[in-house]
Write a protein that holds these residues in place. Structure first.
Motif, PDB file in Angstrom:
ATOM      1  N   TYR A 322      18.803  43.481 -17.235  1.00 30.26           N
ATOM      2  CA  TYR A 322      18.183  42.054 -16.863  1.00 30.26           C
ATOM      3  C   TYR A 322      18.694  40.904 -17.393  1.00 30.26           C
ATOM      4  O   TYR A 322      19.724  41.060 -18.557  1.00 30.26           O
ATOM      5  CB  TYR A 322      16.867  42.363 -17.658  1.00 30.26           C
ATOM      6  N   PRO A 323      18.417  39.646 -17.119  1.00 26.49           N
ATOM      7  CA  PRO A 323      19.146  38.536 -17.806  1.00 26.49           C
ATOM      8  C   PRO A 323      18.789  38.428 -19.303  1.00 26.49           C
ATOM      9  O   PRO A 323      17.574  38.681 -19.708  1.00 26.49           O
ATOM     10  CB  PRO A 323      18.224  37.460 -17.046  1.00 26.49           C
ATOM     11  N   THR A 324      19.664  38.092 -20.067  1.00 26.84           N
ATOM     12  CA  THR A 324      19.688  37.836 -21.476  1.00 26.84           C
ATOM     13  C   THR A 324      18.387  37.114 -21.827  1.00 26.84           C
ATOM     14  O   THR A 324      17.701  37.426 -22.870  1.00 26.84           O
ATOM     15  CB  THR A 324      20.787  37.351 -22.277  1.00 26.84           C
ATOM     16  N   GLY A 325      18.074  36.040 -21.184  1.00 28.65           N
ATOM     17  CA  GLY A 325      17.184  34.916 -21.561  1.00 28.65           C
ATOM     18  C   GLY A 325      15.396  35.622 -21.358  1.00 28.65           C
ATOM     19  O   GLY A 325      14.601  35.126 -22.023  1.00 28.65           O
ATOM     20  N   ILE A 326      15.418  36.815 -20.593  1.00 30.09           N
ATOM     21  CA  ILE A 326      14.050  37.119 -20.792  1.00 30.09           C
ATOM     22  C   ILE A 326      13.632  38.610 -21.358  1.00 30.09           C
ATOM     23  O   ILE A 326      12.661  39.121 -21.274  1.00 30.09           O
ATOM     24  CB  ILE A 326      13.563  37.481 -19.110  1.00 30.09           C
ATOM     25  N   LYS A 327      14.632  38.963 -22.317  1.00 32.41           N
ATOM     26  CA  LYS A 327      14.798  40.046 -22.993  1.00 32.41           C
ATOM     27  C   LYS A 327      14.781  39.909 -24.539  1.00 32.41           C
ATOM     28  O   LYS A 327      15.044  38.701 -24.931  1.00 32.41           O
ATOM     29  CB  LYS A 327      15.839  41.214 -22.632  1.00 32.41           C
ATOM     30  N   GLU A 339      25.601  37.436 -19.469  1.00 37.48           N
ATOM     31  CA  GLU A 339      24.294  36.754 -19.002  1.00 37.48           C
ATOM     32  C   GLU A 339      23.410  37.905 -18.972  1.00 37.48           C
ATOM     33  O   GLU A 339      22.154  37.505 -18.692  1.00 37.48           O
ATOM     34  CB  GLU A 339      24.630  35.816 -17.838  1.00 37.48           C
ATOM     35  N   VAL A 340      23.767  39.169 -18.780  1.00 36.97           N
ATOM     36  CA  VAL A 340      22.777  40.376 -18.593  1.00 36.97           C
ATOM     37  C   VAL A 340      22.758  40.996 -19.999  1.00 36.97           C
ATOM     38  O   VAL A 340      23.934  41.200 -20.599  1.00 36.97           O
ATOM     39  CB  VAL A 340      22.913  40.906 -17.612  1.00 36.97           C
ATOM     40  N   VAL A 341      21.836  41.892 -20.357  1.00 37.30           N
ATOM     41  CA  VAL A 341      21.976  42.984 -21.222  1.00 37.30           C
ATOM     42  C   VAL A 341      21.830  44.285 -21.034  1.00 37.30           C
ATOM     43  O   VAL A 341      21.438  44.629 -19.943  1.00 37.30           O
ATOM     44  CB  VAL A 341      20.718  42.568 -22.360  1.00 37.30           C
ATOM     45  N   LEU A 342      22.460  45.244 -21.743  1.00 37.21           N
ATOM     46  CA  LEU A 342      22.237  46.538 -21.642  1.00 37.21           C
ATOM     47  C   LEU A 342      21.076  47.239 -21.767  1.00 37.21           C
ATOM     48  O   LEU A 342      20.829  47.681 -23.137  1.00 37.21           O
ATOM     49  CB  LEU A 342      23.645  47.142 -22.470  1.00 37.21           C
TER      50      LEU A 342
END
Length: 431
Positions: A322-327, A339-342
Motif C-alpha cells: 500500500y502507499p506509505t501515506g495511508i499506512k 512510496e509504498v510500504v512492506l
C-alpha cells in the motif's frame, strides 16, 4: 442411584439411569406422552415422559414446565438415530428448581433492538450458542497454532500513555494525575517482547472510539497480534496463511453440527487452504478502475472495493504494498520503491472484508526518528519504542487478526454483533 451427567456425556451411559441439571427449551405433548426438549449448555436432548411409566406427581411436574424453567431430570439413556444428539432420555423423575413465567424471548420473530436489549437471554438460543461454541473453538485453535510453533503468549497493557498508530480515536481516561488511553492495539509492546523472546503473540481486548455503525465494527473487540524477530514481510505472509487455514479447518473438523445449525455452506470453508493468492495495491487499483470503480492511486479501499476484489477468489486474498501515506508510521518502506510500504491486508471471501493487517516494521533508527517528526509523535511518550531500534535492532514483522470479523466470516453472519457475548456498539452499552 442415578449417575450425574451432562447431555454431551450421556453417550457414556447408554442403558443407565442418569440425572441432568437442565432447562426446558421447548415441549410438546401427544395425549399420554410429553416430549421435553432440554438443554444444559453442553447440548440438547429430548426427554420422553410416558404417563403410564411415571408417578402422577412426575407427570404433573413435567406438565407444569414452561419455556426456560430449570429442573433436574432423571431418566434412562436410550440410543435414538432420529435425534440430533443420537440419544433420548426415558424420564423416571423430575425435580423442579424453578417454573419460569413470561419468558420474554418466545419462538415468534423479534426485532434486533429487542434481542440486543435481552442479549443476556438471547445467548440461550440455539443459534447464539452455536456462534459462541465456534468462537471458543477458534480461540482454542489460535492458541494451539502459535503454541505448537514456538510462539510465547505475552499480555500487553490495556491502559497506555499514547496511541499505537498515531490516531485520535481513543478512549481517554485519567491515570491518577496523568492522561491514559484504552489500548487500540498491543503491537508496539509485542515488538518489545519479540526482541526478548523471538516469536510472541498477544490475545486480548482492544478499543476504538470510532463512531461507526457498519456491520463490521465493534467498539470493544479482541485481537490476536503475533510479532516475529528476524522475519521479513513474505515470511510473515506464509505464517498468516497457514494460521488462517489451520483455524478454519479446526472449526470444520470440530464444529460441524454448529455450522449446520447456522446453515453455513461448509464446502466454502473446506476450500480454505494455504497458499492464498496475492496481488499488489497497484494491481487492485487497476482491477477496480477497470470494473466500474473510480479509485485514484493513494486512496485507501472501502468495504465495496474489498468485496469486489474478494469476489474474484474462493480463498482469502492478500493485498500488498500500500502507499506509505495511508499506512501507519511504523511500517517499513519498500527499499526499491519507498512510496509504498512492506505491508499486506488479508481480505476474507464472501464480502467479509479485511481480517488481518500486517507489515514489516521499520528497524532503522534514523528512519524511525524521521517518522516521529512527520507524524508529530511525542518523543517522551515513545522513547521506549525508539529504544528498540537503538539497542539491537533487527528486521521484524507482525500482524493483527480481528477475532470478531473472523468469527463472522467463518459462521457466515451478517453482523459482528452476534460474534461476541456482549457487544459494545455505538450507542449501546447495555446489558
Amino acid at each position: 442411584m442415578a449417575a450425574k451427567s451432562t447431555i454431551s456425556e450421556v453417550k457414556h451411559h447408554v442403558g443407565q439411569e442418569v440425572r441432568i441439571g437442565c432447562w426446558l427449551n421447548n415441549k410438546r405433548s401427544s395425549g399420554k406422552i410429553q416430549f421435553l426438549q432440554l438443554r444444559d449448555g453442553s447440548g440438547y436432548i429430548q426427554a420422553v415422559v410416558v404417563k403410564s411409566e411415571v408417578s402422577e406427581d412426575v407427570w404433573n411436574d413435567a406438565k407444569s414446565l414452561t419455556q426456560e424453567s430449570s429442573l433436574y431430570v432423571t431418566g434412562i439413556v436410550r440410543e435414538d438415530e432420529r435425534s440430533q444428539s443420537g440419544f433420548e432420555l426415558s424420564v423416571t423423575g423430575v425435580e423442579i428448581i424453578q417454573v419460569t413465567t413470561d419468558y420474554p424471548i418466545t419462538p415468534k420473530e423479534h426485532g434486533v433492538d429487542f434481542l440486543m436489549d435481552h442479549r443476556h437471554l438471547w445467548l440461550r438460543s440455539t443459534r447464539q450458542r452455536a456462534v459462541l461454541i465456534i468462537r471458543a473453538q477458534i480461540i482454542r485453535s489460535v492458541q494451539q497454532f502459535f503454541d505448537e510453533r514456538g510462539f510465547k503468549l505475552v499480555d500487553p497493557p490495556i491502559l497506555t500513555p499514547s496511541s499505537c498508530e498515531g490516531t485520535t480515536e481513543l478512549f481517554h481516561t485519567k491515570y491518577f494525575e496523568e492522561d491514559a488511553f484504552l489500548t487500540q492495539s498491543g503491537q508496539l509492546y509485542m515488538e518489545a517482547a519479540a526482541m526478548a523472546l523471538g516469536k510472541v503473540y498477544s490475545f486480548g481486548p482492544t478499543f476504538r472510539a470510532e463512531k461507526s455503525k457498519t456491520r463490521r465494527h465493534l467498539i470493544e473487540f479482541w485481537m490476536i497480534e503475533p510479532e516475529m524477530a528476524f522475519t521479513d514481510l513474505f515470511e510473515s505472509l506464509e505464517v498468516q496463511e497457514q494460521f488462517v487455514s489451520y483455524v478454519v479447518q479446526s472449526v470444520v473438523a470440530n464444529c460441524r453440527r454448529e455450522l449446520e445449525t447456522l446453515e453455513r455452506d461448509i464446502s466454502k470453508l473446506e476450500k480454505i487452504q494455504a497458499p492464498f493468492p496475492r496481488i499488489t495495491y497497484d494491481e487492485a487499483i487497476e482491477y477496480l478502475n477497470a470494473n466500474g470503480f473510480e479509485v485514484p492511486w493513494g486512496e485507501d479501499f472501502g468495504a465495496p472495493h474489498e468485496t469486489a476484489i474478494a469476489e474474484r477468489y474462493e480463498q482469502p486474498v492478500f493485498i500488498t504494498h500500500y502507499p506509505t501515506g495511508i499506512k501507519a508510521f511504523y511500517m517499513k518502506p519498500d527499499p526499491n520503491r519507498p512510496e509504498v510500504v512492506l505491508c499486506a491486508d488479508m481480505i476474507a471471501p464472501e464480502g467479509y472484508g479485511e481480517i488481518i493487517g500486517g507489515s514489516q516494521r521499520i528497524d532503522d533508527p534514523e528512519l524511525m526518528e524521521q517518522r516521529f517528526k512527520e507524524h508529530e509523535l511525542s518523543d517522551e511518550a515513545y522513547q521506549w519504542y525508539m529504544d528498540l531500534r537503538k539497542y539491537g535492532t533487527v528486521p521484524h514483522s507482525g500482524f493483527g487478526l480481528g477475532l470478531e470479523r473472523t468469527v463472522a466470516w467463518i459462521c457466515g453472519l451478517d453482523h459482528v454483533r452476534e460474534t461476541i457475548p456482549f457487544p459494545r456498539l455505538l450507542y449501546r452499552l447495555y446489558p
